[in-house]
Design an enzyme around this catalytic site. Structure first.
Site, PDB file in Angstrom:
ATOM      1  N   GLU A 284      90.636  32.738  65.746  1.00  0.00           N
ATOM      2  CA  GLU A 284      90.583  31.287  65.524  1.00  0.00           C
ATOM      3  C   GLU A 284      91.411  30.895  64.306  1.00  0.00           C
ATOM      4  OE1 GLU A 284      89.400  29.219  67.579  1.00  0.00           O
ATOM      5  OE2 GLU A 284      87.766  30.145  68.689  1.00  0.00           O
ATOM      6  N   ARG A 288      94.584  28.379  64.900  1.00  0.00           N
ATOM      7  CA  ARG A 288      94.456  27.020  64.343  1.00  0.00           C
ATOM      8  C   ARG A 288      95.192  26.870  63.012  1.00  0.00           C
ATOM      9  NH1 ARG A 288      88.608  24.768  66.465  1.00  0.00           N
ATOM     10  NH2 ARG A 288      88.280  26.398  68.000  1.00  0.00           N
ATOM     11  N   ASP A 416      91.263  34.603  78.852  1.00  0.00           N
ATOM     12  CA  ASP A 416      92.273  33.558  79.071  1.00  0.00           C
ATOM     13  C   ASP A 416      93.617  33.688  78.348  1.00  0.00           C
ATOM     14  OD1 ASP A 416      90.999  32.961  76.647  1.00  0.00           O
ATOM     15  OD2 ASP A 416      90.256  31.014  77.235  1.00  0.00           O
ATOM     16  N   GLU A 551      91.955  21.899  78.045  1.00  0.00           N
ATOM     17  CA  GLU A 551      92.684  22.704  79.043  1.00  0.00           C
ATOM     18  C   GLU A 551      93.151  21.909  80.263  1.00  0.00           C
ATOM     19  OE1 GLU A 551      89.818  23.633  77.627  1.00  0.00           O
ATOM     20  OE2 GLU A 551      90.500  25.280  76.347  1.00  0.00           O
TER      21      GLU A 551
HETATM   22  C1  DMJ Z   1      90.969  26.169  71.640  1.00  0.00           C
HETATM   23  O1  DMJ Z   1      90.636  26.628  70.378  1.00  0.00           O
HETATM   24  C2  DMJ Z   1      92.051  27.000  72.247  1.00  0.00           C
HETATM   25  O2  DMJ Z   1      92.617  26.307  73.287  1.00  0.00           O
HETATM   26  C3  DMJ Z   1      91.567  28.326  72.727  1.00  0.00           C
HETATM   27  O3  DMJ Z   1      92.569  29.046  73.374  1.00  0.00           O
HETATM   28  C4  DMJ Z   1      90.429  28.122  73.689  1.00  0.00           C
HETATM   29  N1  DMJ Z   1      89.418  27.272  73.173  1.00  0.00           N
HETATM   30  C5  DMJ Z   1      89.738  26.078  72.463  1.00  0.00           C
HETATM   31  C6  DMJ Z   1      89.740  24.804  73.240  1.00  0.00           C
HETATM   32  O4  DMJ Z   1      88.919  24.732  74.295  1.00  0.00           O
END
Ligand code: DMJ
Length: 663
Positions: A284, A288, A416, A551
């Site tokens: 994260e 971010r 994912d 998404e």
């Molecule tokens: C975000 O922090 C990113 O897109 C991550 O890959 C998946 N989760 C969240 C948003 O849903």
């Protein structure tokens, strides 16, 4: 007189109990006694405020906090249980604890102390939230000084990556000796309808940002209903400013220049990750913070962003000190202690360790320091060489042994963005990283064969596999990025697979839209199922939440750019209206507890990704193609745009050889 006033005889089991005094007081006597007691109470309370403890603090809560701090100083053992020996840790993954803090503290104690402190801070935070003071004058903190910025992006010509617009960089900061600048403005081709939609999304961003600024500035996220900081966000209760860092490039792209400048100045002055004594997710923090800062660096050339990105990444590096080089999930930047999530046992998570590649590679290129690239190349090497069940990658892997954990495979939660980054690493490298593309295509063919399902009603979806079998007819909202991913994979491939990818892209995006359309709020649930009559609907209560996730809109945006089918813009506009109707509150934007209620309750969290991704993708959906063209930019998984090597003049590589590759 005794018989005139009521007497209050008490009984126990029907037997009269003698009173202390046989005689009741008269009314006048009662008043006298009450007055004396009241006077005594007032004098006693007044005296309390002359005690030193009260004099030095503003509130009773501060006083409680001070007492807590004194007890804590007296010795942690007063508040915490003694640390467990390593063979006593129960479900705490022993293998995940790699190091004690530099001061010799056991990480257990540090963690527990932090948790307790966070709890106390949270309780305190409920009471005290002061409005921050802002100097909205243009920044003078940069030695290079501010320059003129476009006031309203809607009034300006299209984005141009050229020297003509160099003074329009919102940060006003130029890279010395460079003629590479970004001008962020909206295209001249926009019609009135498009302008209205862009302006609406921009106003949403302003509302989200202003309320964060008002109630939670410098904290990580906002609670828009309670109007205070969200102190239990994934980045904890500290002052990392996650919403600022995550939202900055969106502000820039929308031409919200004053807001961008105040965020930029906060980063320059207050973002100090090494002070953070709490556990952060390596993943994260990378997507971010490192991603957000690098995007700002690419867009503006302001070296503050590059330096801060390197500072943040450096704080994460100790997590990679494992026998395989696969990183642990969590790290405490202050103590440098790493560990795994309790629920993952000794394992790291595929989507986390596989989603560092874009940021670390680009960081090496702009800093000229190879250390970051080497970390992600090592991860790639392990995953390339490992035996893969059916060409797919299970979600859990042990960084000490390099062995898979549970054989659970997903294009949603836990899997994912690992797949997304294989494709995007190839794109970002200017298509030089052919290994990544080959790994992507092999995995996607297996995924389409084994995970792609079609419901009785004809909806395509991606189900998870457990030990090679689909056990639940369910798709996560998180998987809804896959429509965009397959479309991107299709248009960059020149063979028969391209057609299949595009077909799947349309179908998956359609299914995700269905999950929105079937909800009373017109906002999609966290997960939806395909069993029984109700298709693309959530069944369990924890699936019915809407977390302001991006998404589905990400796929609308990519599909629009690559196919120009109007329905993707229409679906995006439906979503904007639904967000305005159900999620907008006075204090920002909230997620929802149940999307199937006409008047749903809010979850009281404004996620930082709402500013980073959701609003950015919705804005880009209505913007001209010239704003971040897809052949020049690739979006990291948090929607932070990173330049494509060799195709984007804003690549800003440190070494001249790489720089020369940029056109
Ligand atoms: C975000 O922090 C990113 O897109 C991550 O890959 C998946 N989760 C969240 C948003 O849903």
């Amino acid at each position: 007189m005794t018989g005139i006033l009521p007497s209050y005889q008490r009984f126990v089991n029907g037997v009269p109990v003698p009173s202390i005094s046989r005689r009741s007081f008269r009314l006048r006597e009662k008043y006298l006694i009450v007055s004396v007691l009241l006077t005594f109470g007032i004098v006693w309370l007044g005296a309390l405020f002359y005690l030193p403890e009260f004099r030095s603090s503003n509130s009773v809560n501060d006083s409680v906090y001070n007492v807590y701090k004194r007890i804590q100083k007296a010795g942690p053992e007063l508040l915490m249980p003694p640390p467990l020996a390593q063979n006593e840790v129960g479900d705490f993954p022993v293998v995940g604890i790699v190091r004690h803090g530099e001061n010799g503290d056991d990480p257990h104690i540090v963690q527990d102390r932090n948790r307790l402190k966070a709890k106390i801070d949270e309780d305190m935070g409920m009471k005290v939230l002061e409005r921050p003071q802002f100097d909205l004058a243009p920044s003078v903190s940069s030695s290079r000084g501010p320059s003129k910025a476009p006031v309203n992006a809607l009034e300006e010509p299209a984005v141009a990556n050229n020297a003509a617009g160099k003074d329009a960089s919102p940060s006003g900061l130029k890279e010395e000796g460079s003629d590479k600048y970004a001008v962020v403005v909206m295209g001249p081709g926009a019609d009135e309808d498009q302008k209205h939609k862009l302006e609406t999304v921009k106003q949403m961003m302003r509302h989200a940002w202003n309320n964060y600024k008002l109630y939670a500035w410098g904290k990580n996220e906002l609670k828009p209903i309670s109007k205070r900081a969200h102190l239990s966000s994934i980045f904890g209760a500290g002052d990392l400013g996650a919403t600022i860092v995550d939202g900055l490039d969106t502000l820039y792209l929308m031409g919200l220049n004053d807001e961008f400048r105040e965020g930029r100045d906060w980063v320059a002055e207050h973002l100090h990750i090494t002070d953070v004594d709490t556990e952060l997710s390596v993943f994260e923090t990378t997507i971010r913070f490192v991603g957000g800062l690098l995007a700002c660096y690419a867009l503006t050339g302001d070296t503050v962003f590059k330096d801060k990105a390197a500072e943040v990444a450096d704080a994460l590096l100790p997590a990679f000190d494992t026998p395989t080089g696969l990183p642990y999930s969590l790290i405490n930047p202050a103590t440098k202690a790493s560990r795994q999530y309790h629920w993952a046992g000794p394992n790291s998570i595929l989507s986390e360790l596989g989603t560092l590649h874009l940021e670390f590679t680009y960081l090496s290129d702009v800093t000229g320091r190879d250390v970051y690239r080497k970390k992600v190349e090592k991860i790639r090497e392990v995953l390339y060489n490992i035996e893969k069940p059916g060409d797919l990658y299970p979600n859990f892997i042990n960084p000490r042994t390099g062995q898979w954990g549970q054989r659970h495979i997903s294009l949603g939660a836990l899997g994912d963005s690992f797949y997304e980054y294989l494709l995007k690493a190839w794109l970002q490298s200017g298509r030089a990283d052919e290994q990544a593309r080959a790994m992507f295509d092999a995995a996607m063919q297996a995924a389409l064969d084994k995970m792609l399902r079609v419901s009785p009603g004809g909806l395509a979806y991606l189900a998870d596999l457990k030990y090679g079998r689909v056990v639940e007819e369910k798709m996560d909202h998180l998987s809804c990025f896959a429509g965009g991913m397959f479309a991107l994979a299709s248009t960059t491939l020149d063979n028969s697979l391209a057609e299949r990818y595009m077909d799947v892209a349309h179908k998956l995006t359609n299914t995700c839209h269905e999950s929105y359309d079937k909800a009373d709020t017109k906002l999609g649930p966290e997960a939806f199922r395909f069993s029984g009559a109700a298709e693309a609907r959530a069944q369990k209560s924890n699936e019915k939440v809407h977390l302001l996730r991006p998404e589905t809109f990400e796929s609308y945006f990519i599909m629009w750019r690559l196919t120009k089918q109007q329905r993707y813009r229409d679906w995006g506009w439906e979503a904007v209206q639904a967000l305005e109707k159900h999620c907008r509150v006075d204090g920002g934007y909230t997620g929802l507890v149940n999307v199937y209620h006409k008047n749903p309750q809010g979850d009281d969290v404004q996620q930082s990704f709402f500013l980073a991704e959701t609003l950015k993708y919705l804005y880009l959906l209505f913007a001209d193609d010239t704003l971040l063209p897809l052949d020049e930019w690739v979006f990291n998984t948090e929607a932070h745009p990173l330049p494509i090597r060799g195709n984007n003049p804003l690549y800003r590589a440190a070494d001249s050889a790489a720089d020369n590759n940029a056109i």
